[in-house]
Each structure stands twice: as structure tokens, then as C-alpha cells.
Design an enzyme around this catalytic site. Structure first.
Site, PDB file in Angstrom:
ATOM      1  N   TRP A  28     -18.929  -7.858  -0.616  1.00  0.00           N
ATOM      2  CA  TRP A  28     -17.622  -7.315  -0.254  1.00  0.00           C
ATOM      3  C   TRP A  28     -16.618  -8.411   0.092  1.00  0.00           C
ATOM      4  O   TRP A  28     -15.572  -8.143   0.672  1.00  0.00           O
ATOM      5  CB  TRP A  28     -17.762  -6.325   0.902  1.00  0.00           C
ATOM      6  CG  TRP A  28     -18.346  -5.024   0.455  1.00  0.00           C
ATOM      7  CD1 TRP A  28     -18.734  -4.676  -0.802  1.00  0.00           C
ATOM      8  CD2 TRP A  28     -18.607  -3.891   1.282  1.00  0.00           C
ATOM      9  NE1 TRP A  28     -19.226  -3.399  -0.824  1.00  0.00           N
ATOM     10  CE2 TRP A  28     -19.166  -2.888   0.451  1.00  0.00           C
ATOM     11  CE3 TRP A  28     -18.434  -3.615   2.631  1.00  0.00           C
ATOM     12  CZ2 TRP A  28     -19.540  -1.641   0.930  1.00  0.00           C
ATOM     13  CZ3 TRP A  28     -18.815  -2.365   3.115  1.00  0.00           C
ATOM     14  CH2 TRP A  28     -19.354  -1.391   2.280  1.00  0.00           C
ATOM     15  N   GLU A  57     -17.803   1.099  17.415  1.00  0.00           N
ATOM     16  CA  GLU A  57     -17.128   0.067  16.610  1.00  0.00           C
ATOM     17  C   GLU A  57     -15.602   0.141  16.677  1.00  0.00           C
ATOM     18  O   GLU A  57     -14.912  -0.179  15.705  1.00  0.00           O
ATOM     19  CB  GLU A  57     -17.602   0.136  15.147  1.00  0.00           C
ATOM     20  CG  GLU A  57     -19.105  -0.016  15.003  1.00  0.00           C
ATOM     21  CD  GLU A  57     -19.585   0.063  13.554  1.00  0.00           C
ATOM     22  OE1 GLU A  57     -18.770  -0.143  12.648  1.00  0.00           O
ATOM     23  OE2 GLU A  57     -20.774   0.332  13.349  1.00  0.00           O
ATOM     24  N   HIS A  61     -16.962  11.920   3.719  1.00  0.00           N
ATOM     25  CA  HIS A  61     -15.736  11.612   2.984  1.00  0.00           C
ATOM     26  C   HIS A  61     -14.832  12.832   2.851  1.00  0.00           C
ATOM     27  O   HIS A  61     -13.716  12.721   2.362  1.00  0.00           O
ATOM     28  CB  HIS A  61     -16.074  11.064   1.603  1.00  0.00           C
ATOM     29  CG  HIS A  61     -16.950   9.853   1.657  1.00  0.00           C
ATOM     30  ND1 HIS A  61     -16.510   8.640   2.122  1.00  0.00           N
ATOM     31  CD2 HIS A  61     -18.259   9.677   1.347  1.00  0.00           C
ATOM     32  CE1 HIS A  61     -17.502   7.765   2.084  1.00  0.00           C
ATOM     33  NE2 HIS A  61     -18.559   8.371   1.617  1.00  0.00           N
ATOM     34  N   ILE A  98     -24.300   6.766  11.894  1.00  0.00           N
ATOM     35  CA  ILE A  98     -24.444   5.530  11.122  1.00  0.00           C
ATOM     36  C   ILE A  98     -23.732   4.354  11.777  1.00  0.00           C
ATOM     37  O   ILE A  98     -24.026   3.205  11.475  1.00  0.00           O
ATOM     38  CB  ILE A  98     -23.956   5.756   9.676  1.00  0.00           C
ATOM     39  CG1 ILE A  98     -24.779   6.877   9.030  1.00  0.00           C
ATOM     40  CG2 ILE A  98     -24.072   4.497   8.844  1.00  0.00           C
ATOM     41  CD1 ILE A  98     -26.285   6.645   9.064  1.00  0.00           C
ATOM     42  N   GLU A 137     -24.696  -2.582  -5.460  1.00  0.00           N
ATOM     43  CA  GLU A 137     -23.534  -2.884  -6.296  1.00  0.00           C
ATOM     44  C   GLU A 137     -23.560  -4.305  -6.837  1.00  0.00           C
ATOM     45  O   GLU A 137     -22.902  -4.606  -7.829  1.00  0.00           O
ATOM     46  CB  GLU A 137     -22.241  -2.646  -5.534  1.00  0.00           C
ATOM     47  CG  GLU A 137     -21.855  -3.759  -4.592  1.00  0.00           C
ATOM     48  CD  GLU A 137     -20.604  -3.429  -3.815  1.00  0.00           C
ATOM     49  OE1 GLU A 137     -19.793  -4.324  -3.622  1.00  0.00           O
ATOM     50  OE2 GLU A 137     -20.449  -2.277  -3.404  1.00  0.00           O
ATOM     51  N   ARG A 190       0.824  -1.223   0.000  1.00  0.00           N
ATOM     52  CA  ARG A 190       0.000   0.000   0.000  1.00  0.00           C
ATOM     53  C   ARG A 190       0.856   1.271   0.000  1.00  0.00           C
ATOM     54  O   ARG A 190       0.496   2.281   0.608  1.00  0.00           O
ATOM     55  CB  ARG A 190      -0.979   0.008   1.184  1.00  0.00           C
ATOM     56  CG  ARG A 190      -2.053  -1.056   1.113  1.00  0.00           C
ATOM     57  CD  ARG A 190      -2.971  -0.982   2.322  1.00  0.00           C
ATOM     58  NE  ARG A 190      -2.226  -1.292   3.539  1.00  0.00           N
ATOM     59  CZ  ARG A 190      -2.565  -0.900   4.754  1.00  0.00           C
ATOM     60  NH1 ARG A 190      -3.645  -0.156   4.917  1.00  0.00           N
ATOM     61  NH2 ARG A 190      -1.843  -1.236   5.811  1.00  0.00           N
ATOM     62  N   GLU A 191       1.962   1.224  -0.720  1.00  0.00           N
ATOM     63  CA  GLU A 191       2.830   2.394  -0.782  1.00  0.00           C
ATOM     64  C   GLU A 191       2.087   3.611  -1.336  1.00  0.00           C
ATOM     65  O   GLU A 191       2.304   4.748  -0.896  1.00  0.00           O
ATOM     66  CB  GLU A 191       4.055   2.093  -1.657  1.00  0.00           C
ATOM     67  CG  GLU A 191       4.982   1.025  -1.103  1.00  0.00           C
ATOM     68  CD  GLU A 191       4.612  -0.390  -1.513  1.00  0.00           C
ATOM     69  OE1 GLU A 191       5.430  -1.295  -1.289  1.00  0.00           O
ATOM     70  OE2 GLU A 191       3.496  -0.590  -2.062  1.00  0.00           O
ATOM     71  N   LYS A 231     -20.573   3.841  -7.238  1.00  0.00           N
ATOM     72  CA  LYS A 231     -19.963   2.570  -7.609  1.00  0.00           C
ATOM     73  C   LYS A 231     -19.591   2.524  -9.093  1.00  0.00           C
ATOM     74  O   LYS A 231     -20.323   3.010  -9.947  1.00  0.00           O
ATOM     75  CB  LYS A 231     -20.938   1.425  -7.326  1.00  0.00           C
ATOM     76  CG  LYS A 231     -21.337   1.290  -5.871  1.00  0.00           C
ATOM     77  CD  LYS A 231     -20.212   0.762  -5.027  1.00  0.00           C
ATOM     78  CE  LYS A 231     -20.686   0.513  -3.610  1.00  0.00           C
ATOM     79  NZ  LYS A 231     -19.622   0.042  -2.733  1.00  0.00           N
ATOM     80  N   CYS A 288     -25.221   3.238   0.951  1.00  0.00           N
ATOM     81  CA  CYS A 288     -24.425   4.385   0.526  1.00  0.00           C
ATOM     82  C   CYS A 288     -23.937   4.232  -0.907  1.00  0.00           C
ATOM     83  O   CYS A 288     -23.951   3.149  -1.475  1.00  0.00           O
ATOM     84  CB  CYS A 288     -23.238   4.612   1.454  1.00  0.00           C
ATOM     85  SG  CYS A 288     -22.201   3.179   1.736  1.00  0.00           S
TER      86      CYS A 288
END
EC number: 2.1.1.14
Length: 762
Positions: free
Chosen positions: A565, A488, A698, A435, A609, A18-19, A112, A647
Site C-alpha cells: 500500500w 484507532e 462497506h 477488526i 494483492e 478530491r472533488e 481487488k 480482506c
């Protein structure tokens, strides 16, 4: 003799470790300067190309690499920059502002990418805007690759038809004008590539898979115009994600090659090819390996399919390639991965899929015997994988056989449930809530790492989680929220957390894929029957409820989202996997209710999706998706209120299915839709409980209470006030605590003002 080449449609951007994500986030936080950031991006751009070269791929794509999103790249390249960003003078700042917003301008909408879990930034059409080529990114990327690696590449461009189909802000009558304005700009980009000596360009037109023959004919005219002006450049028209309905029209396009998906086409593309042939003067780019799932290919089966394709097509040249860009799978098997050998050996990520292509090419060119050892090895790995999954495939069959029609529905109608719940819950008008998740700070992530590395005991970690939970329960009470959540803090991911506690799931440490922007996820791997083992959320939820007299929501992820997912097993219909997950969640819902939790939220953000691309296939999917949700939630008492959340979707497509879920309350991401869903609700009222997100989570931007009040008041014009909820768009996991508290404070104030105005009108 047909010439066979290997080709890649696109490669993951994020890097093995994940650079890419780390570079982006360091730059956004101001921890690295622009020069360092751009240097790191260039290194990662070249590293992705080198990986593909190392797998001996013949035709390698460029310009699929991006600093955020390839659709956003296309919009910026053609100056589709909304007016609210025009005062930003720096191109890179403008680019990220469109994606993430600023304190003065909301970000562009995100939704999406077809029926995948990747999200793109939605282009915004503005009538009268002057569109132009701001920079030729495909050309620049081609030049960078050639200068650094000395190799020819294939620039990738999102096609005009698909770009417009993904955009918003125009009316049907505007489309022809958009095409007329944009076609010369595409010609300019392609002409410059042609002048540079580029041999092939890949133009992605996935939207063509749903085009009617009439629509395809209109698109053909665009390509006729383009190819008349750019006659020396070979264009590969690439489709994916499904079969092409307008196949006969497509194969008559004036292009040098056509890319077809022979994995997700349900066999239709091959049927079309057999029935109508394929032009002998075009390259057939055959998507023969699954670019959306992670299972090792059955090399013998894929080899036989490709041989038949070559025989049927009768063309001079065939490219074998993944079904779509490998953006949707992890980069490569990480040397530190901890999965059991029987499972790990059955997996194939982006790098491994390219190696499979090289093996298949060898088999096609030199004969099956040349790769027989690899065929046998792959067969053995798939057999081991099947046996590994079989160890869990016992418990569900009996449970599935006992399900009746009554298990899929609540016994009492919504209106009666609403009356009972209003009496039982005692909530104010326009109740406020969130949420589910609250910020996962560096302290939270550090604590989890210490626990996972055994530096902390279970007791230490649990004490930390309880401390965070108490802190945020207190914050919620101080803010005046009406229905609280536990936050969470124990969860890394809304799917991973549940999968870790259910049978039939496996989890990787390093198999990351991009979801949106720098957000990456590690999808669970479903390899066997899904089985409930023990309560998964009860302890944390009950603890949170013990700290307050206000209601605390139980928070679960729904069966369809867990399925969509995850990387799902390939040997069962998706419906059956969803029902397995639903039966497990049903037990968790019942455990929460038994523990005294009166509001239980079962999130289904990914319901849309999974929708098939073709409308004729929607009803079947939506029917079993709604059934799976109801199977999860229908065993509760009337006093228990079931919520769900969705969402990033075009909800207008699935309103009937949302109704069919029979949830008491649904909360929906709304702020980025810029009012579009309200227009729909004005014509098609939704009469169950509804919460439309009043601010965009976001973006780091904190909207004012007046902004949120405007959204609430607009919503109340089309939504009944006695069943309307006030909430953010989505969970707040990725936000900072300060901006979260500030935004929620403004949200609660907006709700109070709205209640006051309603009281004055009574």
C-alpha cells in the site's frame, strides 16, 4: 519514418482536491440534489479530459471516468443487474445499490483489480438472465466530450474476455453461452460508435496476459466475429500489468492495434517482439512509462528503449503511453505539497507522466538533442533523490546480516500454543471482537485538523483521543464484546500512521488515489531504509487496557500490507523492503507484549494483492511474504496470541500461504463472498483460529441477528467451534456510530444464540 503519437489509457477520476469524492458523498448523504450532483460529475469528467489535452496528448480516452467503478459501469451497461435489485426502478439508484447495498439487498461483492490496490464491483452472472444494452455509455461519453471540448477521443471499454474472467456465478460450461449471448451486445455498442464516426476504440483485455494459447485462440474467435461486423472502427486491443504469454496468438488478432506493457513485463514482451516480430499493419501501443509508481522517468533510458522498439517492430505507427491507466497514481503535484525539494522533484504523478510522454515524443520525432536539457534535468533530479534516500541507508544492513532461521518461526507448534492461550486468555466459545477501527466521526476529523494546524496542543489532542477511546471501550463492554480494541482514533490510515513513525518514509498532503468507490488513500512514499525509532502504538493500547478487565488487542499493520500500500523505492527488491519493515514491526510487537498486551493483531489485508498475476511466480512471492510476517511476530511468548486480518481477496489461491503465516487466529472478510469461501473450506479444512466476517461494513445496511446467526451456523458446519471467532468483515472507520452499535449489538446476540444452540447439542 514511423509516425509517433502519445496516448493515455485512463486518467484519475477523483480530481486534484478530491472533488469527485466530495460530490459523491454529498449526494449519498442527501446534502445535494441529483441535478447538482450530475452537473458536478460532468464538470469533473471534462476537467480530467482538459488536463490531458493541456499536456498535448494526441489520443485521449473517454468512458474511463465513472461515478463509482468502471467494471460496475460495464455490468450495468449490459444489464448484469442481480435479481435482488430488480425492484429498484431508478437506474442511478440501482447503480449505487449494487455498489453499496440497501436495507433490503446486500451489495455486490468487491475485490481487488488484478494485483493493484483498486477494488472493483464483481459482476454476477445469473443463468437465464436477459442481458441487453441498457445504454451505450462509451458513445454518450464520446458525444459529451466532443460537444464540450470539440475534440476527438478514444472510447474505452472493458473487453468481454476480461469482464467474464472478473465475474462470478457461472460454471465452466456456461462460458461459451455467455460469450454467445454477450458478443452481439458488444457488437451493438461498437456499431453505434462506428456509426457516430469514432475512429479508435480501446478494448481493455488485461486478463489476456495470463491466457494460454488455447484460451487466446478462443478469444480471437470473439474478435473475429466482432471485426467482421464492425469493419470501419479501429480497435486497439490493450493489455497491461504483465507480459502476454500467448504473444504469437495475440499478434494475429484481427484488430488495428495492440497495446503492450513494457514496464511490468519483466522484459518478456520485448523478448517476444524480438523473437516473433510485430505485424506491420498494426499500431504498436507501447506502455513505456510506469503507470503504477510515482518516480520520475529516466528519460534517456525510456527514449533509448522506445527507439529500439520502433526499430524492431518496423511499423508505420507507434503510440507511446503509460503502462496502464493512471488511475493508480495521484492526479498531479499539488502546489501546497510540503515534501523536501530533493524528494518532490523525483516524483511524477499522472499529469507529470503525460508531460514526460510529450517530451519523449519530441525526442523521438526531433532527435535526442531536442530534449537534452530535459534529459539532463531529469537525471539530476534522480541523482538528488538517490542522495536524499542514502541518508537513511545505513542502519539496516547490519541488522539484516544477523537474522537467523530461528527469527522466522515460533518455537512452539500451534496446537500447543492454542492450549496455553485458552488457559491464559479465558475466552468463551465463539468469542466476539471487531477488526480494529471505530467510526471516525466529524468530531474526530475536526480534532485531528485542529491539532495538525497547531490550533490544539499535543495535550489537548491526546485528551480528546483518550476521551473517544474511553467512550468506545464503554460501548464495547455494554455490547458484551469479548475482546476489545482501542478504536484507532489517532490514525488517519492504517499504513500512513505507521509510516509517519518509521524512518525511510515520507508522506504527502494531497497525493490521493482511489481505493474503492469514494474511498481515497494517500500511499506513503518509501524512499530509504525503514527504521524503528520508538514505540508507535503502546501508549494508546495500554491506556485502553487500563479501562477494562477484558483483553484489548494491540493493532498493527503487517509488513507486506505496508509495502503493497506504499509507493516503494525502485532500487531494492520488494522482498528486502518487506524484511526491513518486518524488523521494525518486530520491535513494536515486543514492546506491546512487554507492556502486558496478550493479543496482538498484525493485519495483512493486502497480502494477496501483491500476488503476481502468473501462477508460476506465486511461490516465490508467497514464501517471502510469509517470512516477513513471521519475522514480525515470531519473537513473542506462547501465551501471546497473534491475530491477522485479510480482506477483499480470493483466499482460495493463498490458503497454503495463510497457513504458513502461523498466526494463531485469522479473521477474513466473508459476507460479500456470498458463501464461496465456505464451499472451499468444506473441501480444505482450516484448523487454526478463524473468524469469518458476519456482516458487510462497506454498506450502511444493518443486518439482523438472524442473518448473522445463519452465517455463523453455516461456518460452523466446516469450522471447528472451539477455534471460531465472530467479527465484522473489516474495520468500522467509515461507518456511522449508530449503525455500528446496532450492527454489533445484533452480532453479539447472534453469537449468544449460536453458543446456546451448541450447548444444547453437547
Amino acid at each position: 519514418m514511423t509516425n509517433v503519437k502519445t496516448s493515455s489509457l485512463g486518467f484519475p477520476r477523483i480530481g486534484l482536491n478530491r472533488e469527485w469524492k466530495k460530490s459523491l458523498e454529498a449526494y449519498w448523504k442527501g446534502n445535494t440534489d441529483r441535478e447538482t450532483f450530475l452537473k458536478e460529475m460532468d464538470e469533473q469528467f471534462l476537467a480530467a479530459l482538459q488536463t490531458q489535452l493541456d499536456q498535448q496528448i494526441d489520443i485521449i480516452p473517454v468512458s474511463d471516468f465513472t461515478m463509482y467503478d468502471h467494471v460496475l459501469d460495464t455490468a450495468v451497461m449490459f444489464n448484469w443487474i442481480p435479481d435482488r435489485f430488480k425492484d429498484i426502478n431508478d437506474p442511478l439508484d440501482t447503480y449505487f445499490a449494487m455498489a453499496r447495498g440497501t436495507k433490503d439487498a446486500v451489495s455486490s461483492e468487491m475485490t481487488k483489480w488484478f494485483n493493484t490496490n483498486y477494488h472493483y464491483i464483481v459482476p454476477e452472472y445469473e443463468k437465464g438472465a436477459q442481458y441487453r444494452v441498457t445504454r451505450n455509455k462509451p458513445l454518450q461519453d464520446y458525444q459529451r466530450a466532443k460537444a464540450a471540448l470539440g475534440t476527438e477521443t478514444k472510447p474505452v471499454i472493458l473487453g468481454l474476455y476480461t469482464f467474464v474472467a472478473l465475474a462470478k456465478g457461472y460454471e465452466q460450461q456456461d462460458i461459451k453461452d455467455i460469450y454467445n449471448q454477450m458478443t452481439p451486445l458488444y457488437i451493438q455498442v461498437l456499431k453505434e460508435l462506428e456509426q457516430e464516426g469514432v475512429k479508435w476504440v480501446q478494448i481493455d483485455e488485461p486478463a489476456l496476459v495470463t491466457a494460454s494459447p488455447e484460451e487466446a485462440a478462443a478469444v480471437k474467435e470473439i474478435y473475429q466475429t466482432i471485426t467482421e461486423e464492425v469493419s470501419e472502427l479501429n480497435i486497439l486491443l490493450q493489455t497491461y500489468f504483465d507480459s502476454v504469454d500467448a504473444y504469437e496468438e495475440l499478434i494475429s488478432f484481427p484488430v488495428a492495434g495492440i497495446g503492450l506493457d513494457f514496464v511490468h513485463d519483466k522484459g518478456k514482451n520485448f523478448e517476444h517482439l524480438k523473437a516473433h516480430g510485430f505485424p506491420k499493419d498494426k499500431v504498436l501501443a507501447a506502455g513505456i512509462l510506469d503507470g503504477r509508481n510515482i518516480w520520475k522517468a529516466n528519460l534517456e533510458e525510456r527514449l533509448d528503449l522506445t527507439l529500439e522498439l520502433i526499430q524492431r517492430a518496423g511499423v508505420d505507427e507507434v503510440w507511446i503511453q503509460p503502462s496502464n491507466s493512471l488511475l493508480h497514481v495521484p492526479v498531479a503535484k499539488h502546489p501546497g505539497e510540503h515534501l523536501a525539494d530533493d524528494l518532490l522533484n523525483g516524483l511524477s504523478f499522472a499529469k507529470e507522466k503525460l508531460l514526460e510522454l510529450t517530451l519523449l515524443k519530441n525526442g523521438l520525432v526531433s532527435g535526442k538533442a531536442a530534449i537534452q536539457a530535459e534529459i539532463d534535468e531529469a537525471h539530476g533530479h534522480l541523482q538528488d533523490l538517490k542522495q536524499y534516500g542514502a541518508a537513511t541507508n545505513s542502519a539496516f544492513a547490519e541488522e539484516r546480516g544477523k537474522l537467523t532461521e530461528e527469527d522466522f518461526k515460533r518455537p512452539t507448534a500451534f496446537e500447543e500454543r492454542l492450549r496455553i492461550q485458552n488457559d491464559s486468555l479465558g475466552l468463551p466459545l465463539l468469542p466476539t471482537t471487531t477488526i480494529g477501527s471505530f467510526p471516525q466521526t466529524a468530531d474526530v476529523r475536526s480534532a485531528r485538523q485542529k491539532w495538525r494546524k497547531k490550533e490544539w496542543s499535543d495535550e489537548q489532542y491526546e485528551a480528546f483521543i483518550q476521551e473517544e477511546t474511553k467512550k468506545w471501550i464503554d460501548i464495547q463492554e455494554d455490547l458484551g464484546l469479548d475482546v476489545l480494541v482501542h478504536g484507532e482514533f489517532e490514525r488517519t490510515d492504517m499504513v500512513e500512521y505507521f509510516g509517519e513513525k518509521l524512518g525511510g518514509f515520507a508522506f504527502t498532503k494531497y497525493a490521493w488515489v482511489q481505493s474503492y468507490g469514494s474511498r481515497c488513500v494517500r500511499p506513503p512514499v518509501i524512499y530509504g531504509d525503514v527504521e524503528f525509532k520508538e514505540p508507535m502504538t503502546v501508549k494508546e493500547t495500554v491506556y485502553a487496557q487500563s479501562l477494562t478487565s477484558k483483553k484489548v488487542k494491540g493493532m498493527l499493520t503487517g509488513p507486506v500490507t505496508i509495502l503493497n500500500w506504499s509507493f516503494a523505492r525502485y532500487d531494492l527488491p520488494r522482498k528486502e523492503i518487506a524484511f526491513q519493515i518486518a524488523c521494525a514491526l518486530r520491535k513494536e510487537v515486543e514492546a506491546l507484549e512487554k507492556a502486558g498486551i496478550q493479543i496482538i493483531q498484525v493485519d495483512e489485508p493486502a497480502l494477496r494483492e501483491g500476488l503476481p498475476l502468473k501462477e508460476r511466480d506465486w511461490d516465490e512471492y508467497l514464501k517471502w511474504a510469509a517470512e516477513a510476517f513471521r519475522l514480525s511476530t515470531s519473537s513473542v511468548e506462547d501465551t501471546t496470541q497473534i491475530h491477522t486480518h485479510m480482506c477483499y481477496s480470493n483466499f482460495e489461491d493463498i490458503v497454503d500461504a495463510i497457513e504458513d503465516l502461523d498466526a494463531d487466529v485469522i479473521t477474513i472478510e466473508h459476507s460479500r463472498s456470498h458463501g464461496g469461501f465456505l464451499d472451499y473450506l468444506e473441501q480444505h479444512p482450516y484448523l487454526k483460529g478463524l473468524g469469518l466476517g458476519v456482516y458487510d461494513i462497506h454498506s450502511p445496511r444493518v443486518p439482523s441477528s438472524d442473518e448473522m446467526l445463519t452465517i455463523i451456523e453455516d461456518a460452523l458446519k466446516v469450522c471447528p467451534a472451539d477455534r471460531f471467532w465472530v467479527n465484522p468483515d473489516c474495520g468500522l472507520k467509515t461507518r456511522q456510530p449508530e449503525e455500528t452499535i446496532a450492527a454489533l449489538k445484533n452480532m453479539v446476540e447472534a453469537a449468544k444464540q449460536a453458543r446456546g444452540k451448541l450447548a444444547q447439542t453437547v
